[in-house]
Design an enzyme around this catalytic site. Sequence first.
Site, PDB file in Angstrom:
ATOM      1  N   GLY A 275       0.835  -1.203   0.000  1.00 12.83           N
ATOM      2  CA  GLY A 275       0.000   0.000   0.000  1.00 12.83           C
ATOM      3  C   GLY A 275       0.864   1.246   0.000  1.00 12.83           C
ATOM      4  CG  MET A 277       8.743   1.365   1.438  1.00 12.98           C
ATOM      5  SD  MET A 277       8.744   0.135   2.776  1.00 12.98           S
ATOM      6  CE  MET A 277      10.213   0.631   3.668  1.00 12.98           C
ATOM      7  CD  GLU A 278       8.367   1.724   6.608  1.00  9.29           C
ATOM      8  OE1 GLU A 278       7.397   1.471   5.874  1.00  9.29           O
ATOM      9  OE2 GLU A 278       8.923   0.874   7.328  1.00  9.29           O
ATOM     10  CG  ASN A 279      11.153   4.308   0.815  1.00  6.62           C
ATOM     11  OD1 ASN A 279      11.587   3.196   1.015  1.00  6.62           O
ATOM     12  ND2 ASN A 279      10.166   4.544  -0.049  1.00  6.62           N
ATOM     13  CG  HIS A 311       1.214   2.621   8.948  1.00  5.68           C
ATOM     14  ND1 HIS A 311       0.866   1.593   9.795  1.00  5.68           N
ATOM     15  CD2 HIS A 311       2.292   2.174   8.260  1.00  5.68           C
ATOM     16  CE1 HIS A 311       1.700   0.581   9.632  1.00  5.68           C
ATOM     17  NE2 HIS A 311       2.571   0.911   8.700  1.00  5.68           N
ATOM     18  CD  GLU A 312       3.590   3.748   5.102  1.00  4.13           C
ATOM     19  OE1 GLU A 312       4.789   3.565   5.350  1.00  4.13           O
ATOM     20  OE2 GLU A 312       2.762   2.818   5.052  1.00  4.13           O
ATOM     21  CG  HIS A 315       6.778   3.017   9.498  1.00  5.35           C
ATOM     22  ND1 HIS A 315       7.162   2.033  10.375  1.00  5.35           N
ATOM     23  CD2 HIS A 315       5.811   2.464   8.714  1.00  5.35           C
ATOM     24  CE1 HIS A 315       6.441   0.938  10.122  1.00  5.35           C
ATOM     25  NE2 HIS A 315       5.614   1.180   9.136  1.00  5.35           N
ATOM     26  CD  GLU A 334       5.333  -2.395   9.158  1.00  7.48           C
ATOM     27  OE1 GLU A 334       4.404  -1.594   9.297  1.00  7.48           O
ATOM     28  OE2 GLU A 334       6.224  -2.257   8.302  1.00  7.48           O
TER      29      GLU A 334
END
Length: 881
Positions: A275, A277-279, A311-312, A315, A334
Site C-alpha cells: 500500500g 512504504m515509509e522510506n 502510519h507511514e 515510521h 509495524e
Amino acid sequence: MKKTLLLATACLLLGTAASAQRLAGGAAPDHYALTFAINFPSNSFEGDETIDVRLAKPSTTITLNAVEIDFHEVSITAAGLTQTAKVTLDDKREMATFAVEEPLPEGPASLHIKYTGHLNDKLRGLYLSTYNGRKYAVTQMEATDARVAFPSFDEPAYKATFDITAIVDKGDTAISNTEIISDRPGPGSQHTIKFATSPKMSSYLVALVVGDWQCAHDTVDGVKLGVCTVPGKENLTRFALEATKAILHYYNDYYGIKYPLPKLDQIAVPDFQPGAMENWGAIIYRENALLIDDKTASVGARKNVTGVIAHEVAHQWFGNLVTAQWWDDIWLNEGFATWMTPHPMEAWKPDWLVDQDVVNDIRGALSGDGVQNTRSIHQDVETRTEIQSVFDGIAYGKTAAVLHMLESYLGPEVFRAGVNLYLKEHAYGNATATDFWDAMARSSRKPVDKIMPTFVMQPGEPYVRVSTRCADGDTGLTLAQKRYFNTPEAFQQSAGQQWQVPICVKGIGNAKGAPECVLLTDAQQEFKVKGCPNFLFPNQGAMGYYRYDYDPAALHALGAAAEQGLSPVERISLVGNEWALMRAGLHGIGDYLALGEQFKNTPGYILLDNYFDHLEFIGRDLVATSDRPAFQSWLRRAFSPLMAQLGYSGRPSDTPSDKQKRAELLYVLGNVADDSQAIQESRTIVQQYMKDPSSVDGTLARSAIHVAARHGDTALYTQYKAQLQKPLSPEAYYLYFYSLADFPGTELAQQTLDWTLSPGVRNQDMFILGTLTQNPDTRALAWDFLRSHYDAIGNKAGGGLGGAGVFLDSMDSFCDEKSKVEVEEFFQQHPTLGTPRNQKGVIESISGCIALRQQQQPKLSAWLQKNEGTSKTAAPTAGKP
Ligand SMILES: [Zn+2]
C-alpha cells in the site's frame, strides 16, 4: 510498510528456491556513495558505488548481498593499497563475495563497484513503472530487495549514511530520501542530480523515483512537504498535504524528537506492490493510498488515506530512527506505526470517531488470532519467504491492539514517557523486544516487562471467565483464564496457557464506585469490587486484548439501561465478543443476532459495519437455502426503518458517521436482503453519479455502485468498463474496477477473468481474483480459472510480494468439503505457495466455516422461525415489498 489495502491476509511471495540467509559479519558499512544512471530505452541502469566499510579482523574476502546484478569491476582499497577483487556469486543465498590477494587489515576499507542493474517488472528493487505510455523508475526495497538495486549489507542492523546521485533524462526529475544539493547538465543529454547525505539508516529505507513527477508543496514546523504524482493528477494532492501538516506537527510534539530531515516528499506511483512504504524522507504510495478528489471522495477514502499517511509518517520514528534489530521483531516497526495511527487522526478530525475504529481493529486482531494456526508476535525468520510472511495481521493488528491495552493500563502520559525514553535510547540504532519493555518498565515503574512477554512471545489470546458474588455490599470477583480458540473442539481442549492481563471492569445498574482495573496473573484469581451492580462489564473502555464471558441474563434484565450504561465502544466490543462466544460454541447464533439488533442505534457506524459483515457472511455461507427468505425478511424488518430515517440521499446536516451509516444500510439491504427499493435507489444513484460524480454523496455512491453491480446486467457492466477509460480519481477507478467482480452470471465473470491477464489490469491489481471467489455466483468459475492459469497469474502478480497472496486470499473464503479437498490437492501440487503455515491457515479457515455451518445452521433456522414476523423495533417501513 503498509500492506496492500485490499488484502486481508499477508502478502506473500510465491515460494521460490531463493532462500536469503544472514551475512556472517566481519565487515560492516559506514557510508555508501551511490550513482544510478537511468537508461530507460534498455530498461536498465548503470550503478557506480563506493562503500566505506570497517573490518573486524584481517581478511582476504568481503561478502555482502547482491542479486540480479551484473558486476563489471570491483576493487578494494585499504591501508593505501588498491586491489582488484574477484567476484563470486551465490544466487541461492543472494550474496556476492569479493576476494583479493593481499589480506585486508582490520579497520577501514573502501569498496568500489561498477555494475549494471535491471529495471524489472516485478515491482522490487529499482524497477519499471509505466503510465500513459511513458516509463518511470521506482524503488521498493523492504524487506530484502535493496540488494536488487545495489550491492549492500542488506540487513536492518547494518545502518550507514548514503550519498545518492541520479543521472536522468532531460525533462525528468528524481526524488530521493534527502533534498537536492546540486543539479548539473551532463553527461550527454542527461542531467546529474546529487542528494544530500542521509541520516544513518538501514538499506531497506533507500528511495529513488525517476520520471516527470509533478509536486505540490507546503511547509509545517520548518519542514518542506511535497506530494508528487504523474502529470494530470496534481489536483488530487491537496488533501494529503493538509493531512500531513496535521500529522507531522502532532508527531513532532508527541515524540519529543523533531523530524530530523529538512523535507518530506510523498510520491504516488502508478505501480507499487505494498500500500505504501515509509522510506525516510521519500514515502512512496499506491495512488489510491495518497490521492483524494476533494469534491467527490467518500468519508472512507479520506479516512483511509489519512490513516496510511499517519502510519507511514509514524515510521519516520518507529522503524527509521529506531529500527528492529532483525525481522523477527518487525512488530517494533509495524505494530507501533499501526498503534500510533489513530492518535493524530483523532486530533485532526474528531468527528471521524476514530476511537471506534481502534476498537474495530482490536476486534479484527482478536478474530485473526483466535485460530489454531496463529503465530507469536515475535517470530524466528531467516529466509526471504519467511521474512515476507511476518508482515501480517499479527505484526500490524495484534501488536497495535496489545499496545493500546498497555497504553490504557499505564495511562497515556506514562506510556508516552516510556515511548520517548525508548526512542531516545535507540535513536539512529536498532532495538529488540526486550529493549522496548525494559525502557517501558523503567519509565513507568509498572511490570511491563512481565506483561508484554506473555503477549509477544507466545501465540494466541486469553479467554477470561468472569464470576461474581455479592457479599456485604461488595462484589467478590473471580477471574479465570485459558486460551481462546474459535472452534468448540479446540476451545474445550485448551489449557495451560497463561497471560498477565490488565482487566478493567465496570458495574452497571445499582453500582457504587468507579471502574476498577486489576492485573490477572494466575490461572484463577479473586478480586474485590466496590458495590453490587446488576451487571458487571468486564472490558471497561474496550481496550482489552482478550475474550470474555459475561452474564447474558443480567444484561438482558437491564433492558434499555444497558445502552445507557455501555459506551458506544463498549457496545462494539460486546457485540464482537458475542460472535467469538458463538464461534467457540458457548452461545448460539440467535444470541448474536439479537444483541446486534438491540444496539443498532449506537452512535457511529462501526457497530453496524461489523454486524453487517457478519450478516453478509451468514447470508452467503451459513443460512439454509430454505431459510433465506425468512432471513432476508427479518433483515428488512429490522433495518429498513433505520434506512427510512436517514433517507436515500445525503443531507447537509449529515455527520461523517451519518454518511457511513446510510451507506452501510444501503449495502446490506441491497446485497444481503435483496430489498427491491434499495436496489432501485442504487441504480438511480449510480446513473446520476456516472453523469456527475460531484452531484452524489461519494460515501453513498460506493455502496450504490456495488449494489447495482450485484444486481446488474451486461449493459451496466459495459458502462462500468467504459468509466475505467476516463480520467478518474484512484478511488473512483478502483470502485468501478472491483465492482466488475460483483456482477452475477458466469458470462460476465468469464469476461472479467480473461481480462485480468490482459494489459488492462495492472500487475498490482490481481487481487480482483479474490473478489470473484468471494462471490458465490462466480466462485466455481474463478477457482477453475485460478487452477488452470497458475503460472500466468503467478508470473503476473508474483513479482515481489503479490503472487501467493492472490491465491491464498482467493481460497480463504471457500466453505464446502469439495473445495476443501481441491485446495488440499492444489497445495500438494504447489508446496511452495506461501509458507506451510499459510497453507495450513487456509485449510483451517475452510474447515472452520464448514463446521460453523453444521453447528449453527439449525439454531439459525429455529431463531428465524421464532422471530418470524417480529422485530424488536418493528415499525412501518417506507414502501417495502
Ligand atoms: Zn508499516
